[in-house]
Design an enzyme around this catalytic site. Sequence first.
Site, PDB file in Angstrom:
ATOM      1  N   LYS A  50       0.968  -1.321  -0.628  1.00  0.00           N
ATOM      2  CA  LYS A  50      -0.429  -0.352  -0.288  1.00  0.00           C
ATOM      3  C   LYS A  50       0.879   1.593   0.209  1.00  0.00           C
ATOM      4  CE  LYS A  50      -3.915  -2.090   2.339  1.00  0.00           C
ATOM      5  NZ  LYS A  50      -4.413  -2.651   3.677  1.00  0.00           N
ATOM      6  N   GLN A  94      -4.942  -2.126  10.103  1.00  0.00           N
ATOM      7  CA  GLN A  94      -4.329  -2.875   9.732  1.00  0.00           C
ATOM      8  C   GLN A  94      -5.092  -4.803  10.146  1.00  0.00           C
ATOM      9  OE1 GLN A  94      -3.216  -3.011   6.469  1.00  0.00           O
ATOM     10  NE2 GLN A  94      -3.467  -5.284   6.736  1.00  0.00           N
ATOM     11  N   ASP A 117     -11.764   2.041   4.366  1.00  0.00           N
ATOM     12  CA  ASP A 117     -11.559   0.696   4.121  1.00  0.00           C
ATOM     13  C   ASP A 117     -13.431   0.335   4.135  1.00  0.00           C
ATOM     14  OD1 ASP A 117      -9.941  -0.862   3.617  1.00  0.00           O
ATOM     15  OD2 ASP A 117      -9.241  -1.357   5.756  1.00  0.00           O
TER      16      ASP A 117
END
Length: 286
Positions: A50, A94, A117
């Site tokens: 990323k 994460q 997300d």
Amino acid sequence: METRVLNGREIQTVLAEELAATISLFPRAPALAIVQVGERPESDAYIRQKVRFGQRVGFEVNHIRLGEQASDADVMKVMAELNGDDRVDGIILQLPLPAHMNTGVIIESIHPLKDVDGLTSASVKRLFSGDTSGFVPATAKGILTLLDRSGIEVAGTHAVIVGRSNLVGKPVALALLSLNATVTLCHSGTADLAKHTRSADILIVAAGKRGLIGREHVSRGQTVIDVGITADPLAEGKRKLLGDVDFDAVKEIVGAITPVPGGVGPLTVASLFENVAAAFERLHEK
Ligand code: NAP
């Protein structure tokens, strides 16, 4: 007819160019904050991808790492700071978090306008009601883009998804449903998995079980999207990734198929940054 191999890397290159052009018109680089707790080789590898993609395209990407022993309150304090920081446009947590943490509560502490997300209840509610204009989780969004850019029609097809996780299977199902696919969701309790998978026009496999889908699970002309990523235990020393589909066994039968690696993965990364660019636009629209 020859089987099409759907190349996610090529589509990612096009998306990267489009994104770079879009954000070059912004008054500053859109910024993503990645919050990680502890260390995990898989998570570290995904974060590196990323950071590399985002920075190459022109985003600012900040990786904030807390120690393995951090408490829920420690992480939520960081989230509150990022939520209130005008220079931060998108925040991702994460996953997975260490076992002692309350993932659901921490996700809810992300500001809905920065939830790139698509995991907060506000984002989930939007997708649940058939609205894909918000933050669709990156893997689901990546799959939609892969199908769209490959010219594969979704409306009116029968889409079968193997896997019902909140992160992948369910958002993919909702997104395809909103595009007028007829959707079947399979899971570890599904009886006669092959009967369902063979009946699909579009088969999406996200089980995390390498080689789960073989010849007996597919039928002629299908599109097969392999989301699964498992490290090959036989690849000594090197990191070799395997999908859930036995690519070599099925590729002569199906009409189109994604490889692993190089299929869905690159589009998941690009889709995350499309969400960051969208977050910037929404946060700064007058
Ligand atoms: P997960 O939370 O472990 O969920 C796996 C799902 O697969 C569950 O719903 C499970 O059913 C189902 N399943 C497991 N074994 C099965 C079987 N034998 N038959 C039918 N269904 C079965 O995993 P996830 O987070 O959704 O991720 C799935 C895979 O995608 C993993 O390999 C992950 O690494 C990969 N992934 C890839 C990307 C990408 O960008 N390419 C992004 C995210 C994840 P139950 O619900 O009944 O347990």
